[in-house]
Design an enzyme around this catalytic site. Structure first.
Site, PDB file in Angstrom:
ATOM      1  CB  SER A 107      11.298  10.946  38.678  1.00  0.00           C
ATOM      2  OG  SER A 107      10.869   9.932  37.881  1.00  0.00           O
ATOM      3  N   GLY A 117      44.219   3.121  26.487  1.00  0.00           N
ATOM      4  CA  GLY A 117      45.760   3.509  26.609  1.00  0.00           C
ATOM      5  C   GLY A 117      45.894   5.113  27.072  1.00  0.00           C
ATOM      6  CG  HIS A 168      42.504  -9.386  24.893  1.00  0.00           C
ATOM      7  ND1 HIS A 168      41.646 -10.111  25.799  1.00  0.00           N
ATOM      8  CD2 HIS A 168      42.062  -9.531  23.612  1.00  0.00           C
ATOM      9  CE1 HIS A 168      40.590 -10.377  25.035  1.00  0.00           C
ATOM     10  NE2 HIS A 168      40.705 -10.070  23.711  1.00  0.00           N
TER      11      HIS A 168
HETATM   12  P1  NDP Z   1      46.010  -0.573  18.205  1.00  0.00           P
HETATM   13  O1  NDP Z   1      45.078  -0.763  17.349  1.00  0.00           O
HETATM   14  O2  NDP Z   1      46.045   0.832  19.056  1.00  0.00           O
HETATM   15  O3  NDP Z   1      47.347  -0.777  17.757  1.00  0.00           O
HETATM   16  C1  NDP Z   1      47.920   0.073  17.072  1.00  0.00           C
HETATM   17  C2  NDP Z   1      49.467  -0.340  16.688  1.00  0.00           C
HETATM   18  O4  NDP Z   1      49.649  -1.508  16.032  1.00  0.00           O
HETATM   19  C3  NDP Z   1      50.396   0.837  16.056  1.00  0.00           C
HETATM   20  O5  NDP Z   1      51.658   1.027  16.675  1.00  0.00           O
HETATM   21  C4  NDP Z   1      50.317   0.308  14.703  1.00  0.00           C
HETATM   22  O6  NDP Z   1      51.452   0.776  13.966  1.00  0.00           O
HETATM   23  C5  NDP Z   1      50.471  -1.176  14.950  1.00  0.00           C
HETATM   24  N1  NDP Z   1      50.195  -1.868  13.607  1.00  0.00           N
HETATM   25  C6  NDP Z   1      48.590  -2.023  13.164  1.00  0.00           C
HETATM   26  N2  NDP Z   1      48.529  -2.705  12.021  1.00  0.00           N
HETATM   27  C7  NDP Z   1      49.622  -3.282  11.787  1.00  0.00           C
HETATM   28  C8  NDP Z   1      50.407  -3.884  10.735  1.00  0.00           C
HETATM   29  N3  NDP Z   1      49.501  -4.709  10.012  1.00  0.00           N
HETATM   30  N4  NDP Z   1      51.668  -4.269  11.034  1.00  0.00           N
HETATM   31  C9  NDP Z   1      52.507  -3.816  11.782  1.00  0.00           C
HETATM   32  N5  NDP Z   1      52.289  -2.946  12.732  1.00  0.00           N
HETATM   33  C10 NDP Z   1      50.884  -2.656  12.812  1.00  0.00           C
HETATM   34  O7  NDP Z   1      45.840  -1.676  19.403  1.00  0.00           O
HETATM   35  P2  NDP Z   1      45.344  -1.753  21.032  1.00  0.00           P
HETATM   36  O8  NDP Z   1      46.162  -0.656  21.822  1.00  0.00           O
HETATM   37  O9  NDP Z   1      44.201  -1.254  20.939  1.00  0.00           O
HETATM   38  O10 NDP Z   1      45.462  -3.151  21.423  1.00  0.00           O
HETATM   39  C11 NDP Z   1      46.886  -3.505  21.726  1.00  0.00           C
HETATM   40  C12 NDP Z   1      46.455  -4.883  22.654  1.00  0.00           C
HETATM   41  O11 NDP Z   1      45.915  -4.290  23.938  1.00  0.00           O
HETATM   42  C13 NDP Z   1      45.397  -5.870  22.078  1.00  0.00           C
HETATM   43  O12 NDP Z   1      45.848  -7.076  22.634  1.00  0.00           O
HETATM   44  C14 NDP Z   1      44.126  -5.301  22.799  1.00  0.00           C
HETATM   45  O13 NDP Z   1      43.212  -6.380  23.223  1.00  0.00           O
HETATM   46  C15 NDP Z   1      44.795  -5.049  24.298  1.00  0.00           C
HETATM   47  N6  NDP Z   1      43.877  -3.804  24.994  1.00  0.00           N
HETATM   48  C16 NDP Z   1      43.397  -2.963  24.431  1.00  0.00           C
HETATM   49  C17 NDP Z   1      42.829  -1.898  24.939  1.00  0.00           C
HETATM   50  C18 NDP Z   1      42.309  -0.661  24.434  1.00  0.00           C
HETATM   51  O14 NDP Z   1      41.795   0.064  25.093  1.00  0.00           O
HETATM   52  N7  NDP Z   1      42.407  -0.138  23.299  1.00  0.00           N
HETATM   53  C19 NDP Z   1      42.425  -2.268  26.343  1.00  0.00           C
HETATM   54  C20 NDP Z   1      43.150  -3.356  27.027  1.00  0.00           C
HETATM   55  C21 NDP Z   1      43.573  -4.121  26.152  1.00  0.00           C
HETATM   56  P3  NDP Z   1      51.444   1.992  12.926  1.00  0.00           P
HETATM   57  O15 NDP Z   1      51.403   3.150  13.407  1.00  0.00           O
HETATM   58  O16 NDP Z   1      52.685   1.521  12.042  1.00  0.00           O
HETATM   59  O17 NDP Z   1      50.218   1.434  11.905  1.00  0.00           O
END
Ligand code: NDP
Ligand code: MG
Length: 331
Positions: A252, A134, A108
């Site tokens: 409809s 994902g 993104h």
């Molecule tokens: P998530 O919210 O699923 O990410 C979670 C991950 O981030 C986990 O590994 C978590 O680790 C880690 N994390 C969260 N908070 C912290 C923190 N404070 N410090 C360190 N690690 C942290 O993210 P998404 O997959 O939803 O999004 C990732 C990217 O992909 C973004 O740029 C989003 O815009 C993009 N995107 C997302 C889509 C989607 O469907 N979700 C679709 C297309 C793009 P832990 O387990 O240790 O907390």
């Protein structure tokens, strides 16, 4: 016309000798990392040591290390932690390891487009953004398909940024479906617009407003729920499968005539003006600033709005009705 690329336009060879670090193992991280691994690429996962993701990525058979270790080892670094914390994580864990000739990747454009991350000039900056969550990126891959994705090149320091991006897109299975060319600006602004105006924001407010109108007029909330919430999926599925024409064909004649004549009175010039204003705030960076500050303040507004949404009458009514429909697989 938009450019679309497929398997034949991508060559995995360029990634064969490189190491890819997937930073974050949530929705996108887990899906993309597992697909890259199954595509025979050399992938490592960088996550925090005390988090849930660490154990999950290990359990999934991936090589896991801290984010800074992963960034140090890798040639291609894909940022897949939530957008609002990417800036801080980049500064502390990634930036010190961002050596000349490496590639920084995103799914993104938010942090690059709004300058929350400013990479050095001598690295490639690439976006490969799957147009789906994902779990679908993963599931479709295991079924031999893929989720379509967008590709954009922000910086091409090595002259190979596009080849790397295309090979990455192939690695996650996206070229099986099709990869569309865009820019960081276009992806970021249209993505934010869509989720605010149409998808997440627009559709929920439309449904709530219709529900509230019926209930305020004295109709039973349960009946209102079926009309304004439950049936939405049937309509949207038809549009998803076969466009507007398939939907109008299946409903409809009464629904078709009423929908085509009254719809434009509900979503009208005033709504369009509000859409333009939302777009203006995205383009000017006002929305990004608001969201970044909100996150830094520990999301007081978001928490309050989430609470209000959970307490909405339709949530209680809907929960009861959904439990009648076991096939919906409710909470
Ligand atoms: P998530 O919210 O699923 O990410 C979670 C991950 O981030 C986990 O590994 C978590 O680790 C880690 N994390 C969260 N908070 C912290 C923190 N404070 N410090 C360190 N690690 C942290 O993210 P998404 O997959 O939803 O999004 C990732 C990217 O992909 C973004 O740029 C989003 O815009 C993009 N995107 C997302 C889509 C989607 O469907 N979700 C679709 C297309 C793009 P832990 O387990 O240790 O907390
Ligand atoms: Mg989006």
């Amino acid at each position: 016309m938009v450019k679309i690329y497929y398997d034949k336009d991508a060559d995995s060879k360029i990634l064969k000798k490189k190491t890819i670090a997937v930073i974050g193992y949530g929705s996108q991280g887990a899906g993309q990392a597992q697909n890259l691994k199954d595509s025979g690429l050399n992938v490592i996962v960088g996550v925090r040591q005390d988090g849930e993701s660490w154990a999950q990525a290990k359990a999934d058979g991936l090589t896991v290390m801290t984010m800074s270790e992963a960034a140090k080892k890798a040639d291609v670094i894909q940022m897949l932690v939530p957008d609002e914390i990417q800036g801080a994580i980049y500064a502390s864990e990634i930036a010190p390891n961002m050596k000349k000739g490496k590639a920084l990747c995103f799914s993104h454009g938010f942090n690059i487009h709004y300058n929350q991350i400013v990479p050095p000039k001598d690295v490639d900056v690439i976006m490969v953004a799957p147009k789906g969550p994902g779990f679908l990126v993963r599931r479709t891959y295991t079924e031999g398909n893929g989720v379509p994705a967008l590709i954009a090149i922000y910086q091409d320091a090595t002259g190979k940024a596009r080849d790397i991006g295309m090979a990455y897109a192939k690695g996650i299975g996206a070229t099986r479906a099709g990869v569309l060319e865009t820019t960081f600006k276009e992806e970021t602004e249209t993505d934010l617009f869509g989720e605010q105006v149409d998808l997440c924001g627009g559709v929920t407010c439309l449904m709530k407003a219709a529900f509230e109108t019926l209930v305020a007029a004295g109709y039973q909330p349960e009946i209102a729920y079926f009309e304004t919430f439950h049936e939405m999926k049937l309509i949207v599925d038809l549009i998803h499968e076969g466009g507007l024409s398939k939907m109008w064909y299946y409903v409809s004649n009464t629904a078709e005539y009423g929908g085509l004549t009254v719809g434009p009175k509900i979503i009208n010039e005033l709504s369009k003006q509000a859409m333009k204003e939302a777009l203006r705030r995205i383009q000017s960076g006002e929305f990004a600033k608001e969201f970044v500050l909100e996150s830094r303040a520990n999301r007081p507004v978001l928490n309050a709005l989430e609470r209000q949404e959970n307490e909405h009458q339709v949530e209680k009514v809907g929960k009861e009705l959904r439990s009648m429909m076991k096939w919906l697989n409710p909470e």
